[in-house]
Scaffold this motif. Structure first.
Motif: not given
Ligand SMILES: Nc1ncnc2c1ncn2[C@@H]1O[C@H](COP(=O)(O)OP(=O)(O)OP(=O)(O)O)[C@@H](O)[C@H]1O
Ligand SMILES: [Mg+2]
Lengths: 260, 293
Positions: B56, B80-81, B84-86
């Motif tokens: 990315r 979303s995105g 948060k999960s990261t």
């Molecule tokens: N393993 C990965 N490789 C490449 N990009 C990633 C990876 N994991 C997450 N991303 C990107 O990092 C960004 C954040 O992702 P993340 O999963 O942390 O979002 P989120 O806030 O948890 O979303 P959601 O509410 O949909 O769960 C997104 O743009 C996602 O596409």
């Protein structure tokens, strides 16, 4: 209670339908045999039953069955003890995967029967070439399914286990292996079927005992009812072995995939 | 490390331009003095953390600094995105930051440990273990005495004692999520990281689970980082709501939530609650508009 009854009712009707199908098939066969009236081209069901009785009393059928089963399980055992660990190692190692997978892709399309000349050249006649052929036949379904099982490992499961205190060894035994197990068992079931089919092929050419050999010899002496005894025994035993492994799989080995 | 001096905090504590100021804000935008308590002995400390995935161009999270105190309940809120999960994966030790540092109890956090219990966004129960064995997994790995009893008690706590011997695949989504919570609690972790644990539940189950979670939290007082994109859920549960923005994932603003504990679902109907919700929604809308440009 209702559920149990319904289950019995459905097993009962399945049994009834299966028996009806077999009866119709045997009836058509008997009619055709009566019309043809040629014991060499098509023996009647009844003469096949007589031959069964004859071969059972002189003990030769059991001997042939035993020889074939031993070969199948020897090959199956050799194949699974190589295929399962190899598949799991390749599933987790990118380098080894790159090294070995092209080779596997090239060898896999070669049918087991094409290995027979080499097997005879290397090992002569008798049991060893049959072990070799059955293990080649069983290897690929076991390997490919185990590999799929290994690569189906979910990162969430690994993460969950690690955050609950699992080290590398615990991870292998409690997460990696169980998550690959359903596919491994599927591979074993298919592999056993392949080995069972291949043992007949091997015995037709490279052995002096077993069901395949018995079929071949009987063909040469034009004892077609013996050929049919051999064929039906192969069908029956194959169905029983694969069915039993299926039950073992659902009830004992991977019960979580088939909750009752 | 003085948290107030980091440039990110400065930005987060400011009201973004364009915020409607026609009414006095009900929520307290977290400033230095509210944070000092968390800072005295932070349980978790993120220091200018950036996570960049090689595939990315934009970092998933960028330059995030955050201190979370012992026993604090923090909600991470954002679209979303937004990462948060990261961020949660970084806190759990599943993913190490490209830049910056993470500390747990003052120690650098480099690998997952049983100190952080994790409840995952998606189904993560081990399908090859019964509900009971799933919950007993942690206690067994840590050599705690009588893992089965611990597991049974926790299943009882989340109201699932009667399905202890069921396979996860035969449980409903809500039941699976509750088993997941019991599993994360079984090792009594001082930190609980929860990634949209109720995201897949229907409204009624969700609100029951929220109250259940609060009562468990009241008993055990773990530090909780709770990811959600539901504003009401964040306000209802948390001591502090951290609002994130996307592309790149950054902290937009933090809010201290003033409601007394123990809390019951009734507070959701109060004027104060509705006002708080509006205020946070405004911020999110502004940030969303920014990232669209
Ligand atoms: N393993 C990965 N490789 C490449 N990009 C990633 C990876 N994991 C997450 N991303 C990107 O990092 C960004 C954040 O992702 P993340 O999963 O942390 O979002 P989120 O806030 O948890 O979303 P959601 O509410 O949909 O769960 C997104 O743009 C996602 O596409
Ligand atoms: Mg997420």
């Amino acid at each position: 209670m209702r559920g149990v009854l319904r289950q019995y009712a459905s097993t009962g009707s399945a049994l009834l339908l299966g028996t009806a199908g077999l009866t119709i098939f045997t009836g058509v066969w008997a009619l055709a045999a009566a019309n043809l009236n040629n014991e060499v081209l098509l023996p009647s069901p009844l003469s096949v039953v007589y031959t069964y009785a004859e071969l059972l009393t002189d003990g030769s059928l059991l001997g042939d069955v035993r020889a074939s089963i031993v070969r199948v399980f020897a090959g199956f055992f050799i194949a699974s003890s190589i295929a399962v660990p190899l598949a799991l190692i390749l599933a987790y190692s990118r380098v080894l995967r790159g090294l070995v997978m092209p080779l596997i892709a090239l060898i896999r399309p070669i049918p087991p029967i094409a290995w027979i000349p080499l097997a005879i050249l290397w090992m002569g006649l008798g049991d060893p070439p049959s072990y070799f052929i059955t293990s080649i036949a069983a290897f690929f379904p076991i390997f490919l399914n185990s590999f799929a099982g290994g690569t189906s490992l979910q990162q969430e499961h690994v993460n969950a286990a690690r955050s609950l205190g699992a080290g590398p060894v615990a991870l292998l035994g409690t997460v990696m292996l169980p998550s690959a197990l359903p596919m491994i068992v599927t591979g074993l079931r298919i592999g056993l079927g392949q080995a069972w089919m291949a043992v007949v092929t091997a015995e037709l050419i490279a052995a002096q005992s077993g069901l395949g050999y018995m079929i071949q010899i009987s063909r040469l002496s034009l004892e077609t009812s013996r050929v049919l005894v051999g064929m039906t025994v192969i069908g029956l035993l194959g169905a029983v072995m694969i069915g039993a492994l299926g039950v073992l799989e659902r009830r004992v080995i991977v019960p979580w995939n088939n909750p009752r | 490390m003085a948290r107030g001096t980091s440039p990110n905090t400065f930005r987060a504590a400011q009201r973004p331009a364009g915020t409607p100021l026609g009414h006095a804000p009900h929520l307290h935008v977290v400033g230095a003095e509210a944070r000092s308590q968390a800072e005295s002995a932070p349980r978790l400390h993120l220091d200018n953390v950036t996570v960049r995935f090689s595939s990315r161009a934009v970092p998933a999270v960028e330059d995030i600094s955050l201190s979370i105190g012992r026993g604090e309940f923090v909600a991470l809120l954002g679209p979303s995105g937004c990462g948060k999960s990261t961020l949660l994966n970084v806190l759990a030790g599943f993913c190490s930051p490209t830049q910056g540092h993470v500390h747990l109890d003052g120690e650098p956090l480099t690998a997952p440990s049983a100190k952080c219990g994790v409840v995952f966004q998606k189904h993560s129960l081990f399908p090859w273990m019964t509900a009971l064995d799933n919950v007993a997994f942690g206690p067994r790995r840590l050599g705690m005495p009588d893992p089965r009893r611990i597991a049974q008690e926790l299943l009882d706590t989340v109201g699932l004692g009667h399905v202890a011997n069921s396979w996860p695949s035969s449980l409903s989504g809500g039941m699976q999520q509750r088993v997941g919570i019991a599993r994360a609690l079984a090792t009594r972790p001082p930190v609980l990281l929860m990634d949209e644990p109720f995201g897949a539940l229907d409204a009624q189950t969700r609100s029951l689970m929220q109250e259940e979670l609060l009562s468990i939290w009241d008993k055990l007082r773990p530090t909780v980082v709770f990811v959600t994109h539901d504003i009401e859920e964040a306000i209802f549960l948390a001591d502090r709501v951290v609002v994130m923005q996307a592309f790149p994932g950054r902290i937009a603003q933090e809010f201290a939530i003033p409601f007394m504990r123990p809390r019951s679902a009734e507070i959701m109907d109060s004027a104060k609650f509705i006002e708080s919700r509006r205020e946070i929604a405004d911020i999110i809308r502004i940030e969303a508009r920014k990232s669209f440009r």
